[in-house]
Structure formats: structure tokens, C-alpha cells
Design a protein around this motif. Structure first.
Motif, mmCIF file in Angstrom:
data_model
loop_
_atom_site.group_PDB
_atom_site.id
_atom_site.type_symbol
_atom_site.label_atom_id
_atom_site.label_comp_id
_atom_site.label_asym_id
_atom_site.label_seq_id
_atom_site.Cartn_x
_atom_site.Cartn_y
_atom_site.Cartn_z
ATOM 1 N N THR A 1 0.819 -1.218 0.000
ATOM 2 C CA THR A 1 0.000 0.000 0.000
ATOM 3 C C THR A 1 0.850 1.263 0.000
ATOM 4 O O THR A 1 0.330 2.352 -0.211
ATOM 5 C CB THR A 1 -0.900 0.027 1.239
ATOM 6 O OG1 THR A 1 -0.087 0.121 2.427
ATOM 7 C CG2 THR A 1 -1.758 -1.230 1.313
ATOM 8 N N ARG A 2 2.175 1.110 0.288
ATOM 9 C CA ARG A 2 3.110 2.229 0.390
ATOM 10 C C ARG A 2 2.737 3.191 1.516
ATOM 11 O O ARG A 2 3.024 4.378 1.442
ATOM 12 C CB ARG A 2 3.206 2.982 -0.943
ATOM 13 C CG ARG A 2 3.709 2.108 -2.085
ATOM 14 C CD ARG A 2 3.890 2.899 -3.355
ATOM 15 N NE ARG A 2 4.388 2.044 -4.434
ATOM 16 C CZ ARG A 2 4.643 2.474 -5.676
ATOM 17 N NH1 ARG A 2 4.454 3.751 -5.973
ATOM 18 N NH2 ARG A 2 5.091 1.644 -6.584
ATOM 19 N N HIS A 3 2.127 2.663 2.554
ATOM 20 C CA HIS A 3 1.782 3.455 3.733
ATOM 21 C C HIS A 3 2.533 2.922 4.954
ATOM 22 O O HIS A 3 2.883 1.737 5.005
ATOM 23 C CB HIS A 3 0.279 3.380 4.014
ATOM 24 C CG HIS A 3 -0.554 4.070 2.982
ATOM 25 N ND1 HIS A 3 -1.826 3.656 2.657
ATOM 26 C CD2 HIS A 3 -0.300 5.154 2.199
ATOM 27 C CE1 HIS A 3 -2.320 4.447 1.719
ATOM 28 N NE2 HIS A 3 -1.411 5.359 1.428
ATOM 29 N N HIS A 4 2.755 3.811 5.933
ATOM 30 C CA HIS A 4 3.281 3.359 7.211
ATOM 31 C C HIS A 4 2.131 2.780 8.037
ATOM 32 O O HIS A 4 1.021 3.325 8.044
ATOM 33 C CB HIS A 4 3.955 4.516 7.957
ATOM 34 C CG HIS A 4 5.290 4.876 7.396
ATOM 35 N ND1 HIS A 4 5.489 5.963 6.577
ATOM 36 C CD2 HIS A 4 6.511 4.270 7.522
ATOM 37 C CE1 HIS A 4 6.756 6.021 6.218
ATOM 38 N NE2 HIS A 4 7.398 5.009 6.778
ATOM 39 N N VAL A 5 2.406 1.683 8.708
ATOM 40 C CA VAL A 5 1.408 1.012 9.533
ATOM 41 C C VAL A 5 2.048 0.640 10.870
ATOM 42 O O VAL A 5 3.270 0.715 11.033
ATOM 43 C CB VAL A 5 0.870 -0.262 8.844
ATOM 44 C CG1 VAL A 5 0.149 0.074 7.549
ATOM 45 C CG2 VAL A 5 2.003 -1.267 8.585
ATOM 46 N N ALA A 6 1.213 0.240 11.803
ATOM 47 C CA ALA A 6 1.703 -0.354 13.041
ATOM 48 C C ALA A 6 1.539 -1.861 12.926
ATOM 49 O O ALA A 6 0.508 -2.343 12.454
ATOM 50 C CB ALA A 6 0.915 0.166 14.238
ATOM 51 N N VAL A 7 2.567 -2.611 13.325
ATOM 52 C CA VAL A 7 2.449 -4.064 13.334
ATOM 53 C C VAL A 7 2.802 -4.585 14.723
ATOM 54 O O VAL A 7 3.750 -4.133 15.348
ATOM 55 C CB VAL A 7 3.338 -4.743 12.270
ATOM 56 C CG1 VAL A 7 2.916 -4.343 10.870
ATOM 57 C CG2 VAL A 7 4.800 -4.454 12.486
ATOM 58 N N LYS A 8 1.997 -5.516 15.169
ATOM 59 C CA LYS A 8 2.285 -6.210 16.422
ATOM 60 C C LYS A 8 3.037 -7.483 16.071
ATOM 61 O O LYS A 8 2.601 -8.255 15.216
ATOM 62 C CB LYS A 8 0.986 -6.528 17.167
ATOM 63 C CG LYS A 8 1.206 -7.096 18.563
ATOM 64 C CD LYS A 8 -0.124 -7.399 19.232
ATOM 65 C CE LYS A 8 -0.894 -6.125 19.500
ATOM 66 N NZ LYS A 8 -2.149 -6.418 20.249
ATOM 67 N N VAL A 9 4.163 -7.698 16.716
ATOM 68 C CA VAL A 9 5.032 -8.827 16.399
ATOM 69 C C VAL A 9 4.978 -9.847 17.526
ATOM 70 O O VAL A 9 5.238 -9.520 18.684
ATOM 71 C CB VAL A 9 6.491 -8.365 16.187
ATOM 72 C CG1 VAL A 9 7.391 -9.571 15.913
ATOM 73 C CG2 VAL A 9 6.578 -7.372 15.031
ATOM 74 N N LEU A 10 4.630 -11.065 17.179
ATOM 75 C CA LEU A 10 4.579 -12.158 18.141
ATOM 76 C C LEU A 10 5.652 -13.161 17.787
ATOM 77 O O LEU A 10 5.747 -13.586 16.634
ATOM 78 C CB LEU A 10 3.204 -12.836 18.095
ATOM 79 C CG LEU A 10 2.993 -14.027 19.014
ATOM 80 C CD1 LEU A 10 2.932 -13.566 20.462
ATOM 81 C CD2 LEU A 10 1.705 -14.742 18.646
ATOM 82 N N GLY A 11 6.490 -13.544 18.756
ATOM 83 C CA GLY A 11 7.554 -14.506 18.496
ATOM 84 C C GLY A 11 7.444 -15.712 19.406
ATOM 85 O O GLY A 11 6.985 -15.609 20.535
#
Length: 319
Positions: A47-57
Motif C-alpha cells: 500500500t506504500r503506507h506506514h502502519v503499526a504491526v504487532k510482532v509475536l515470536g
């Protein structure tokens, strides 16, 4: 969201910053934590947008079930920020949502203490509108608290609240997402029946709104709250904090109607700054696992093609 010392999962993600996850999300910088992992600013190359991502490891099956359930939330409303996509690669699972850069209501309280009646009324109105949309979709949020009330970076303009973190949201009165006799939620904000393990009902979210309202008015967390003080919003708070769910306000819409009848002045509250700032410059991108970043190489190939085309024209090498 709030900044914290990196966890082990965050450290693994940090080692992959400026790396593409699942061919789509370029991790840029860690901006906080959520209930199930670290939260990062990322660039969505599709999308070429900045987003927030939640990272689960290194996820357990139980945590992953909650994580996947959260990504299934599809509530579109100006006062809700819900997940809109997810991806997985190796030992990482990421959940993408809109990037909200003004921090949270918890930040506002920590920095400014009790808020003026007008600002409290505005924030509660926006929260109730968001909850009305959530409940209309058949869900109970179950974790309404200041840390989950995100704010757009509006500067000196009026605040714009977004209800976030749907990690423990559940369908209304659905036994599959309720552990009895355990309670799901945050101590102090849970309704009495929710703390006893009752099935999810919208009135439980409304009780939490009452606790949030009292915190906005007094600056005190639930563990230190006492009687409701004299205040323009007192009639609303009293109806929200009724212990008996049968006597409590039944819907967010009912709360909105009562709120809008009260003599609440115009907001004069503190500004909401951009707490994230511009994204840091990133290094050359590679895919997780060391593969070539094909979008970057495609751009180079395209540029080479343009240059070659110009040479053909300029030098008369046209077939």
C-alpha cells in the motif's frame, strides 16, 4: 502503547529491522508493546503506507489463537483502530493496523493529571461512539482502559480518540472465549460480574467506561478511586458504575444520549503531540532469511530499462 525495554521477541525482531517480513512489512522501529508482543512502525510495501504491526515470536498455541482472533476483527469506524491484515514468516507472526502517533489517554493522564470537564466529555463521547460500533458488530472489547485508548496527533486541535487492542475481544455471550472461573480483562476496570467470569456482555465495557471516566476526572487509577465527585459528568458516571448489570446503562447509545443532555463545557484540554516523529532512515532492504528484496531489484531494473530506452533514442539505435 508505551515504550519498554526490549523483550527477547523484540530483540529478534530488532535484528530484523530494515528487513521485509513475509514479503510485505518492512520493520522500521519499535514504538511500544501490546498484550501479546512488541509493536513496531513498519512500511507496507503493497500500500506504500506506514502502519503499526504487532510482532509475536515463539508463540504458544493459546497465544496464537488469541492473536488470530484479534486479526479477525473488522470494525471500520473513526474511533476504532482494528487489525486489517496479518502475515507470518519463520518464527514471527505480525498483525497490521493503522498507525496512531499521538500516544494514549494513559500518556495524557500521566503528563497532565485530571482533565478539564470539556475534554473528558469529548473523549467519553468518542469512546462511546467507538464502542457502539464494536457492540453493533457483535463483539465485547473486554479491556477498555486508558492504555488502550489511542490518540491521533492533533496538536492544539481537539483530541481524536481511537479504541484499540482487541486481543481479548469476544463475541457477545460466547462461552468459547470465556474461561470460568477465571476473569479476562484488567483488574480495576472489569465489571464485578466480569471479574467473576461471566459471559461477555456489552454492559461490561460500559462499566469500564465509567472507571475510565472517573480516572479522567480525578487523575486516580481504579485502585485509588473513591466517591464520584461533584462534576458535570457525574450523572453519566453514576449510571455506568452501577454494580448490578441489570440496572447499569444497557447500551453505548444510551450512554451517548445521556452524555449529550449534560451541561458539559467546551474542551480546553492539553495538546496531543506526535509522539513518534518521522520514521528513521532505513538501511538497504533485504528479505528475512537473506533472499533478495525483489521490489528493490525491480525498481533498479526499471531504471536500467528507462536509461537504455533513452540511449536508443539519443544515439539513433532504433530498430
Amino acid at each position: 502503547m508505551h515504550r519498554v525495554a526490549p523483550t527477547r521477541a523484540a530483540a529478534r525482531a530488532s535484528a530484523r529491522s530494515s528487513a521485509m517480513v513475509a514479503g510485505r512489512y518492512l520493520l522500521i522501529d519499535q514504538i511500544g508493546t501490546g498484550g501479546m508482543g512488541s509493536v513496531w512502525r513498519a512500511h507496507d510495501v503493497r500500500t506504500r503506507h506506514h502502519v503499526a504491526v504487532k510482532v509475536l515470536g515463539r508463540h504458544s498455541s493459546a497465544v496464537l489463537a488469541r492473536f488470530v482472533r484479534e486479526q479477525a476483527i473488522r470494525v471500520r469506524h473513526p474511533h476504532v483502530v482494528a487489525p486489517h491484515g496479518w502475515a507470518a514468516e519463520d518464527d514471527l507472526v505480525v498483525l497490521a493496523m493503522e498507525l496512531v502517533s499521538g500516544g494514549s489517554v494513559a500518556d495524557l493522564l500521566r503528563e497532565h493529571g485530571p482533565l478539564d470537564p470539556g475534554t473528558v466529555g469529548l473523549l467519553l463521547e468518542q469512546l462511546l461512539m467507538g464502542l457502539a460500533a464494536v457492540h453493533a458488530s457483535g463483539l465485547v472489547h473486554r479491556d477498555v482502559k486508558p492504555a488502550n485508548l489511542l490518540l491521533e496527533a492533533t496538536g492544539d486541535a481537539t483530541p481524536h480518540l481511537r479504541l484499540g487492542d482487541f486481543g481479548v475481544a469476544a463475541p457477545i455471550a460466547d462461552r468459547r472465549f470465556t474461561t470460568v472461573p477465571g476473569a479476562i480483562g484488567t483488574d480495576g476496570y472489569m465489571a464485578p460480574e466480569q471479574a467473576r467470569g461471566a459471559l461477555p456482555e456489552p454492559t461490561q465495557d460500559l462499566y469500564a467506561v465509567g472507571r475510565v471516566a472517573l480516572e479522567l476526572i480525578t487523575g486516580l487509577p481504579p485502585s485509588r478511586q473513591g466517591e464520584i465527585p461533584s462534576h458535570p459528568l457525574r450523572p453519566l458516571v453514576e449510571r455506568l458504575l452501577v454494580a448490578d448489570p441489570e440496572q447499569r446503562l444497557a447500551t453505548a447509545d444510551a450512554g451517548l444520549r445521556l452524555l449529550r443532555r449534560l451541561p458539559v463545557p467546551a474542551p480546553t484540554g492539553p495538546p496531543v503531540p506526535d509522539r513518534l516523529g518521522p520514521p528513521p532512515r532505513t538501511r538497504r532492504t533485504t528479505r528475512v532469511g537473506g533472499d533478495v528484496d525483489w521490489p528493490a531489484w525491480a525498481a533498479v531494473a526499471g531504471l536500467v530499462g528507462v536509461v537504455a530506452g533513452c540511449l536508443y533514442v539519443l544515439l539513433g539505435w532504433w530498430p
